[in-house]
Design a protein around this motif. Structure first.
Motif, PDB file in Angstrom:
ATOM      1  N   ARG A 144     -59.353  74.932  26.360  1.00 52.84           N
ATOM      2  CA  ARG A 144     -59.491  76.163  25.581  1.00 52.84           C
ATOM      3  C   ARG A 144     -59.465  75.856  24.078  1.00 52.84           C
ATOM      4  N   ALA A 145     -60.414  76.426  23.348  1.00 50.65           N
ATOM      5  CA  ALA A 145     -60.471  76.199  21.907  1.00 50.65           C
ATOM      6  C   ALA A 145     -59.538  77.185  21.209  1.00 50.65           C
ATOM      7  N   GLU A 146     -58.929  76.711  20.143  1.00 49.14           N
ATOM      8  CA  GLU A 146     -58.071  77.610  19.382  1.00 49.14           C
ATOM      9  C   GLU A 146     -58.961  78.577  18.608  1.00 49.14           C
ATOM     10  N   ILE A 147     -58.640  79.869  18.705  1.00 40.68           N
ATOM     11  CA  ILE A 147     -59.475  80.859  18.018  1.00 40.68           C
ATOM     12  C   ILE A 147     -58.904  81.123  16.630  1.00 40.68           C
ATOM     13  N   ARG A 148     -59.767  81.008  15.628  1.00 40.51           N
ATOM     14  CA  ARG A 148     -59.328  81.265  14.258  1.00 40.51           C
ATOM     15  C   ARG A 148     -60.146  82.407  13.684  1.00 40.51           C
ATOM     16  N   VAL A 149     -59.442  83.447  13.282  1.00 37.28           N
ATOM     17  CA  VAL A 149     -60.130  84.598  12.713  1.00 37.28           C
ATOM     18  C   VAL A 149     -60.109  84.472  11.190  1.00 37.28           C
ATOM     19  N   PRO A 150     -61.278  84.465  10.572  1.00 37.87           N
ATOM     20  CA  PRO A 150     -61.310  84.340   9.115  1.00 37.87           C
ATOM     21  C   PRO A 150     -60.646  85.555   8.460  1.00 37.87           C
ATOM     22  N   SER A 151     -59.886  85.330   7.410  1.00 31.20           N
ATOM     23  CA  SER A 151     -59.253  86.439   6.694  1.00 31.20           C
ATOM     24  C   SER A 151     -59.712  86.425   5.246  1.00 31.20           C
ATOM     25  N   ALA A 152     -59.281  87.437   4.490  1.00 32.25           N
ATOM     26  CA  ALA A 152     -59.677  87.535   3.080  1.00 32.25           C
ATOM     27  C   ALA A 152     -59.209  86.313   2.297  1.00 32.25           C
ATOM     28  N   PHE A 153     -58.070  85.740   2.702  1.00 32.13           N
ATOM     29  CA  PHE A 153     -57.516  84.624   1.932  1.00 32.13           C
ATOM     30  C   PHE A 153     -58.059  83.263   2.378  1.00 32.13           C
ATOM     31  N   SER A 154     -58.473  83.172   3.617  1.00 27.97           N
ATOM     32  CA  SER A 154     -59.139  81.931   4.037  1.00 27.97           C
ATOM     33  C   SER A 154     -60.385  82.324   4.820  1.00 27.97           C
ATOM     34  N   PRO A 155     -61.454  82.578   4.068  1.00 29.58           N
ATOM     35  CA  PRO A 155     -62.661  83.161   4.660  1.00 29.58           C
ATOM     36  C   PRO A 155     -63.243  82.339   5.810  1.00 29.58           C
ATOM     37  N   ARG A 156     -63.019  81.036   5.783  1.00 24.77           N
ATOM     38  CA  ARG A 156     -63.620  80.247   6.853  1.00 24.77           C
ATOM     39  C   ARG A 156     -62.596  79.713   7.834  1.00 24.77           C
ATOM     40  N   GLY A 157     -61.334  80.156   7.675  1.00 21.54           N
ATOM     41  CA  GLY A 157     -60.283  79.612   8.521  1.00 21.54           C
ATOM     42  C   GLY A 157     -60.140  78.140   8.196  1.00 21.54           C
ATOM     43  N   SER A 158     -59.374  77.413   8.993  1.00 20.81           N
ATOM     44  CA  SER A 158     -59.346  75.974   8.762  1.00 20.81           C
ATOM     45  C   SER A 158     -59.845  75.313  10.030  1.00 20.81           C
ATOM     46  N   SER A 159     -60.931  74.584   9.882  1.00 20.43           N
ATOM     47  CA  SER A 159     -61.484  73.971  11.071  1.00 20.43           C
ATOM     48  C   SER A 159     -60.947  72.558  11.192  1.00 20.43           C
ATOM     49  N   GLU A 160     -60.565  72.191  12.416  1.00 24.09           N
ATOM     50  CA  GLU A 160     -59.948  70.875  12.581  1.00 24.09           C
ATOM     51  C   GLU A 160     -60.918  69.826  13.087  1.00 24.09           C
ATOM     52  N   GLY A 161     -62.024  70.272  13.634  1.00 20.31           N
ATOM     53  CA  GLY A 161     -62.978  69.323  14.190  1.00 20.31           C
ATOM     54  C   GLY A 161     -63.771  68.629  13.098  1.00 20.31           C
ATOM     55  N   GLU A 162     -64.490  67.570  13.526  1.00 19.12           N
ATOM     56  CA  GLU A 162     -65.381  66.865  12.606  1.00 19.12           C
ATOM     57  C   GLU A 162     -66.617  67.722  12.356  1.00 19.12           C
ATOM     58  N   PRO A 163     -67.128  67.752  11.134  1.00 12.96           N
ATOM     59  CA  PRO A 163     -68.388  68.467  10.936  1.00 12.96           C
ATOM     60  C   PRO A 163     -69.543  67.714  11.606  1.00 12.96           C
ATOM     61  N   SER A 164     -70.562  68.452  12.059  1.00 15.08           N
ATOM     62  CA  SER A 164     -71.687  67.848  12.767  1.00 15.08           C
ATOM     63  C   SER A 164     -72.399  66.795  11.931  1.00 15.08           C
ATOM     64  N   SER A 165     -72.403  66.978  10.592  1.00 19.20           N
ATOM     65  CA  SER A 165     -73.120  66.028   9.741  1.00 19.20           C
ATOM     66  C   SER A 165     -72.502  64.623   9.853  1.00 19.20           C
ATOM     67  N   LEU A 166     -71.168  64.575   9.979  1.00 17.17           N
ATOM     68  CA  LEU A 166     -70.501  63.269  10.132  1.00 17.17           C
ATOM     69  C   LEU A 166     -70.856  62.632  11.471  1.00 17.17           C
ATOM     70  N   VAL A 167     -70.840  63.447  12.521  1.00 16.07           N
ATOM     71  CA  VAL A 167     -71.156  62.942  13.853  1.00 16.07           C
ATOM     72  C   VAL A 167     -72.598  62.430  13.863  1.00 16.07           C
ATOM     73  N   ARG A 168     -73.474  63.210  13.239  1.00 16.53           N
ATOM     74  CA  ARG A 168     -74.888  62.841  13.188  1.00 16.53           C
ATOM     75  C   ARG A 168     -75.080  61.483  12.509  1.00 16.53           C
ATOM     76  N   ALA A 169     -74.373  61.282  11.398  1.00 17.93           N
ATOM     77  CA  ALA A 169     -74.500  60.018  10.670  1.00 17.93           C
ATOM     78  C   ALA A 169     -74.028  58.857  11.534  1.00 17.93           C
ATOM     79  N   ARG A 170     -72.942  59.090  12.304  1.00 15.51           N
ATOM     80  CA  ARG A 170     -72.407  58.028  13.160  1.00 15.51           C
ATOM     81  C   ARG A 170     -73.402  57.690  14.276  1.00 15.51           C
ATOM     82  N   VAL A 171     -74.007  58.730  14.844  1.00 15.86           N
ATOM     83  CA  VAL A 171     -74.984  58.519  15.914  1.00 15.86           C
ATOM     84  C   VAL A 171     -76.204  57.759  15.370  1.00 15.86           C
ATOM     85  N   ALA A 172     -76.646  58.137  14.168  1.00 16.62           N
ATOM     86  CA  ALA A 172     -77.820  57.470  13.578  1.00 16.62           C
ATOM     87  C   ALA A 172     -77.533  55.986  13.373  1.00 16.62           C
ATOM     88  N   LYS A 173     -76.318  55.664  12.910  1.00 16.95           N
ATOM     89  CA  LYS A 173     -75.930  54.257  12.710  1.00 16.95           C
ATOM     90  C   LYS A 173     -75.918  53.506  14.034  1.00 16.95           C
TER      91      LYS A 173
END
Ligand SMILES: [Zn+2]
Length: 259
Positions: A144-173
């Motif tokens: 189960r993924a932790e659900i994070r609801v964006p609020s006025a003070f942290s509009p994007r919540g805090s994401s703990e996973g790796e961004p896809s761009s990093l994963v993509r770069a690793r796969v390309a390498k």
């Protein structure tokens, strides 16, 4: 890819230059998914040639439809024989499938209880045959993924996973490393995967103890090779083989955890 899409009646504009992503619904007929018919046509698996075929809710697909995937998964093509001619449709796709752990969806969940009977669970998992499962290289249990609801003070919540761009770069390498390592790309045979002697004996041992098929051994070795490519090392080590075996164990599919 352009020829296939054209034969399927999709009317591509010019040459197809991007990899396809096909996600047919589980109500699709066996012919629509695999191909064939009285006047043979390419199915979804051929339209996914060179790209990804995503099957959501895998056990909801009729078993006969899923069994039709076995030959194409192994050979990368579908052969349809008719009285007057034989048709061959290329279908070298990456299969990605998703399913719930059980019919109610909560087996193994950390919060909600599963309400399925052992019989219902066995029926659900039984829809995916051993031979099909044998052709799936990596089975990953997703909690189960932790659900994070964006609020006025942290509009994007805090994401703990790796961004896809990093994963993509690793796969390309990793891909570049694999290409530099070997000019032979697809369908590598066991000898060209460069397992060190520890890795080879670990795989032999696992094959004996877990009763792995010849196919499972070859596929496990290829996953281990990919793990080594991502780490950019020339030889496949014992730890890469052990990691690849973890993905193959299919434990979430075969051994229901005690509630
Ligand atoms: Zn359940």
């Amino acid at each position: 890819m352009t020829a296939i899409q054209s034969a399927a009646g999709l009317r591509p504009y010019g040459l197809v230059t991007s990899r396809p992503f096909r996600a047919p619904h589980h109500t699709a007929s066996a012919i629509a998914l695999v191909g064939g018919g009285a006047l043979p046509r390419p199915g979804e698996i051929s339209m996914a040639h060179g790209g990804v075929l995503f099957l959501d809710e895998l056990p909801e697909f009729p078993r006969i439809t899923l069994e039709g995937l076995r030959q194409p998964l192994e050979e990368g093509r579908l052969v349809v024989s008719r009285a007057r001619a034989t048709f061959e449709f290329p279908s070298r796709f990456q299969l990605v499938a998703a399913m719930n752990p059980c019919p109610c969806g909560y087996q193994g969940d950390s919060v909600l209880p599963c309400r399925c009977t052992p019989q219902a669970m066995a029926r659900y998992r039984g829809r995916i045959s051993g031979p099909l499962l044998d052709r799936i290289d990596m089975v990953v249990d997703v909690p189960r993924a932790e659900i994070r609801v964006p609020s006025a003070f942290s509009p994007r919540g805090s994401s703990e996973g790796e961004p896809s761009s990093l994963v993509r770069a690793r796969v390309a390498k990793g891909t570049a490393f694999a290409q530099s390592r070997s000019a032979k790309t697809l369908r590598e045979d066991l000898a060209s995967l460069d397992l060190d002697s520890d890795a080879a004996s670990t795989l032999e041992n696992a094959a004996r103890v877990q009763g792995l098929s010849q196919r499972a051994v070859r596929r496990t070795a290829r996953v281990a090779r990919t793990i080594a490519d991502l780490a950019q090392v020339g030889h496949v080590s014992r730890s890469a083989v052990l990691e690849a075996l973890l993905f193959r164990s299919a434990a979430p599919l075969t051994a229901p955890k005690a509630a």
